[in-house]
Design a protein around this motif. Sequence first.
Motif, PDB file in Angstrom:
ATOM      1  N   ALA A  58       0.868  -1.177   0.000  1.00  7.99           N
ATOM      2  CA  ALA A  58       0.000   0.000   0.000  1.00  7.99           C
ATOM      3  C   ALA A  58       0.903   1.224   0.000  1.00  7.99           C
ATOM      4  CB  ALA A  58      -0.909   0.013   1.223  1.00  7.99           C
ATOM      5  N   THR A  59       0.730   2.109  -0.959  1.00  8.45           N
ATOM      6  CA  THR A  59       1.544   3.318  -1.052  1.00  8.45           C
ATOM      7  C   THR A  59       0.640   4.536  -1.181  1.00  8.45           C
ATOM      8  OG1 THR A  59       1.741   3.126  -3.465  1.00  8.45           O
ATOM      9  CG2 THR A  59       3.460   2.094  -2.131  1.00  8.45           C
ATOM     10  N   ALA A  60       1.051   5.620  -0.547  1.00  3.03           N
ATOM     11  CA  ALA A  60       0.312   6.872  -0.592  1.00  3.03           C
ATOM     12  C   ALA A  60       1.278   7.994  -0.228  1.00  3.03           C
ATOM     13  CB  ALA A  60      -0.882   6.840   0.361  1.00  3.03           C
ATOM     14  N   SER A  61       0.780   9.231  -0.199  1.00  3.02           N
ATOM     15  CA  SER A  61       1.614  10.387   0.117  1.00  3.02           C
ATOM     16  C   SER A  61       1.072  11.130   1.331  1.00  3.02           C
ATOM     17  CB  SER A  61       1.688  11.349  -1.081  1.00  3.02           C
ATOM     18  OG  SER A  61       2.309  10.740  -2.185  1.00  3.02           O
ATOM     19  N   LEU A  62       1.942  11.883   1.954  1.00  4.13           N
ATOM     20  CA  LEU A  62       1.550  12.727   3.077  1.00  4.13           C
ATOM     21  C   LEU A  62       0.388  13.631   2.672  1.00  4.13           C
ATOM     22  CD1 LEU A  62       2.313  13.766   5.970  1.00  4.13           C
ATOM     23  CD2 LEU A  62       3.733  15.482   4.806  1.00  4.13           C
ATOM     24  N   GLY A  63      -0.644  13.675   3.500  1.00  6.39           N
ATOM     25  CA  GLY A  63      -1.819  14.480   3.205  1.00  6.39           C
ATOM     26  C   GLY A  63      -2.930  13.716   2.520  1.00  6.39           C
ATOM     27  N   GLY A  79      -9.782  -7.981  10.667  1.00 10.25           N
ATOM     28  CA  GLY A  79      -9.625  -6.538  10.773  1.00 10.25           C
ATOM     29  C   GLY A  79      -8.192  -6.184  10.433  1.00 10.25           C
ATOM     30  N   LEU A  80      -7.966  -4.958   9.950  1.00 10.73           N
ATOM     31  CA  LEU A  80      -6.634  -4.528   9.553  1.00 10.73           C
ATOM     32  C   LEU A  80      -6.172  -3.364  10.418  1.00 10.73           C
ATOM     33  CD1 LEU A  80      -6.794  -4.672   5.644  1.00 10.73           C
ATOM     34  CD2 LEU A  80      -5.817  -6.351   7.218  1.00 10.73           C
ATOM     35  N   HIS A  81      -4.950  -3.474  10.901  1.00 11.39           N
ATOM     36  CA  HIS A  81      -4.318  -2.435  11.719  1.00 11.39           C
ATOM     37  C   HIS A  81      -3.161  -1.845  10.940  1.00 11.39           C
ATOM     38  CE1 HIS A  81      -2.513  -0.372  15.109  1.00 11.39           C
ATOM     39  NE2 HIS A  81      -1.399  -1.067  14.954  1.00 11.39           N
ATOM     40  N   SER A  82      -3.166  -0.512  10.787  1.00 10.64           N
ATOM     41  CA  SER A  82      -2.056   0.179  10.126  1.00 10.64           C
ATOM     42  C   SER A  82      -1.025   0.513  11.188  1.00 10.64           C
ATOM     43  CB  SER A  82      -2.560   1.442   9.428  1.00 10.64           C
ATOM     44  OG  SER A  82      -3.541   1.116   8.466  1.00 10.64           O
ATOM     45  N   HIS A  83      -0.018  -0.335  11.294  1.00 11.00           N
ATOM     46  CA  HIS A  83       0.915  -0.297  12.419  1.00 11.00           C
ATOM     47  C   HIS A  83       1.796   0.951  12.361  1.00 11.00           C
ATOM     48  CE1 HIS A  83       2.821  -2.863  15.605  1.00 11.00           C
ATOM     49  NE2 HIS A  83       3.743  -1.942  15.449  1.00 11.00           N
ATOM     50  N   GLY A  84       1.769   1.736  13.445  1.00 11.90           N
ATOM     51  CA  GLY A  84       2.554   2.957  13.535  1.00 11.90           C
ATOM     52  C   GLY A  84       1.797   4.209  13.164  1.00 11.90           C
ATOM     53  N   ILE A  85       0.627   4.079  12.555  1.00 10.92           N
ATOM     54  CA  ILE A  85      -0.188   5.237  12.193  1.00 10.92           C
ATOM     55  C   ILE A  85      -0.961   5.687  13.426  1.00 10.92           C
ATOM     56  CG2 ILE A  85      -1.996   6.092  10.670  1.00 10.92           C
ATOM     57  CD1 ILE A  85       0.691   5.395   9.323  1.00 10.92           C
ATOM     58  N   THR A  86      -0.904   6.980  13.733  1.00 12.74           N
ATOM     59  CA  THR A  86      -1.459   7.473  15.001  1.00 12.74           C
ATOM     60  C   THR A  86      -2.978   7.378  15.075  1.00 12.74           C
ATOM     61  OG1 THR A  86      -1.499   9.735  14.107  1.00 12.74           O
ATOM     62  CG2 THR A  86       0.467   9.051  15.328  1.00 12.74           C
ATOM     63  N   GLY A 120       7.022   7.760   5.919  1.00 13.79           N
ATOM     64  CA  GLY A 120       7.903   6.668   6.315  1.00 13.79           C
ATOM     65  C   GLY A 120       7.366   5.324   5.858  1.00 13.79           C
ATOM     66  N   THR A 121       8.015   4.270   6.319  1.00 11.59           N
ATOM     67  CA  THR A 121       7.632   2.898   5.986  1.00 11.59           C
ATOM     68  C   THR A 121       7.007   2.243   7.208  1.00 11.59           C
ATOM     69  OG1 THR A 121       9.399   2.699   4.350  1.00 11.59           O
ATOM     70  CG2 THR A 121       8.451   0.659   5.183  1.00 11.59           C
ATOM     71  N   TYR A 122       5.779   1.794   7.071  1.00 15.32           N
ATOM     72  CA  TYR A 122       5.016   1.145   8.137  1.00 15.32           C
ATOM     73  C   TYR A 122       4.542  -0.208   7.602  1.00 15.32           C
ATOM     74  CZ  TYR A 122       5.040   6.005   9.700  1.00 15.32           C
ATOM     75  OH  TYR A 122       5.431   7.271  10.068  1.00 15.32           O
ATOM     76  N   TRP A 123       3.622  -0.838   8.297  1.00 13.48           N
ATOM     77  CA  TRP A 123       3.064  -2.077   7.766  1.00 13.48           C
ATOM     78  C   TRP A 123       1.618  -2.220   8.210  1.00 13.48           C
ATOM     79  CZ3 TRP A 123       3.026  -6.972  10.902  1.00 13.48           C
ATOM     80  CH2 TRP A 123       3.407  -6.762  12.233  1.00 13.48           C
ATOM     81  N   GLY A 138       1.665  -6.700   5.290  1.00 11.30           N
ATOM     82  CA  GLY A 138       2.363  -6.122   4.145  1.00 11.30           C
ATOM     83  C   GLY A 138       2.753  -4.686   4.398  1.00 11.30           C
ATOM     84  N   PRO A 139       3.661  -4.137   3.585  1.00 10.36           N
ATOM     85  CA  PRO A 139       4.177  -2.782   3.806  1.00 10.36           C
ATOM     86  C   PRO A 139       3.165  -1.691   3.501  1.00 10.36           C
ATOM     87  CG  PRO A 139       5.656  -4.095   2.431  1.00 10.36           C
ATOM     88  CD  PRO A 139       4.351  -4.822   2.500  1.00 10.36           C
ATOM     89  N   LEU A 140       3.266  -0.604   4.255  1.00  7.81           N
ATOM     90  CA  LEU A 140       2.553   0.642   3.991  1.00  7.81           C
ATOM     91  C   LEU A 140       3.613   1.733   3.890  1.00  7.81           C
ATOM     92  CD1 LEU A 140       0.228   2.677   3.828  1.00  7.81           C
ATOM     93  CD2 LEU A 140       0.072   2.586   6.334  1.00  7.81           C
ATOM     94  N   ILE A 141       3.756   2.324   2.701  1.00  6.07           N
ATOM     95  CA  ILE A 141       4.806   3.314   2.455  1.00  6.07           C
ATOM     96  C   ILE A 141       4.151   4.661   2.164  1.00  6.07           C
ATOM     97  CG2 ILE A 141       6.769   3.930   1.010  1.00  6.07           C
ATOM     98  CD1 ILE A 141       7.092   0.928   0.432  1.00  6.07           C
ATOM     99  N   ILE A 142       4.492   5.652   2.995  1.00  3.96           N
ATOM    100  CA  ILE A 142       3.927   6.998   2.864  1.00  3.96           C
ATOM    101  C   ILE A 142       5.066   7.944   2.490  1.00  3.96           C
ATOM    102  CG2 ILE A 142       2.568   8.799   3.965  1.00  3.96           C
ATOM    103  CD1 ILE A 142       1.692   6.693   6.025  1.00  3.96           C
TER     104      ILE A 142
END
Length: 206
Positions: A58-63, A79-86, A120-123, A138-142
């Motif tokens: 999953a890739t996206a940009s700030l904002g 259920g899906l948790h975006s690890h590290g996202i506040t 940054g890179t999260y998952w 899987g990775p989440l790259i912002i």
Amino acid sequence: MPLYIHARCVLAVTALAAAALAARVEYDWTITNVNLKMDGVRERRAVAVNGAVPMPFATASLGDTLVLRVRNELDEPTGLHSHGITNNGTNYYDGAGRVTECGIAPGSQMEYSIPLRQTGTYWIHGHHNSQYINGLRGPLIITNPAGEPYNYDEDIVLTFEDWMPKYSTATMEPSAGTDAAPTGTDATPTAQSSEHSCGCEAGGDE
């Protein structure tokens, strides 16, 4: 005073430009069980997203707003948790089963809508029982539209996980009738999540 007005104008233009660049980044994901030979030898059941293990990047940009439309075709909630996202102000999209949501019931779907305020890179991983051990991760790259703070040649993302020969529910069952010292591959006793049921698994995620 003119400098002050000029600074305010620059800030306003910057804010408008950032708002114009922001987008809804949407993914349609169906979670199912599949059988595969991850080690090339032994076939076992795994958890896939759109038939893939590991799940798609999953890739996206700030904002941006990350939109995950998730359909559950498992025989248990997910259920899906975006690890590290506040998830400030959107904790109901945090994905932690029986904590911030009841979980997506079998045959149901849910749309996560998460404003991205970090880079940054999260998952992203399953947060119901131990599904992430079975491949639901899987990775989440912002990325930052303003550019990166350092110069580099390329991005290479590697994902690692311990792959057990059995499905996680079997791997994590306590060993019965033995007091032998652990070898490092023994099952680990865990608390049964049913003790903390929120009572709405059968009714979806309301």
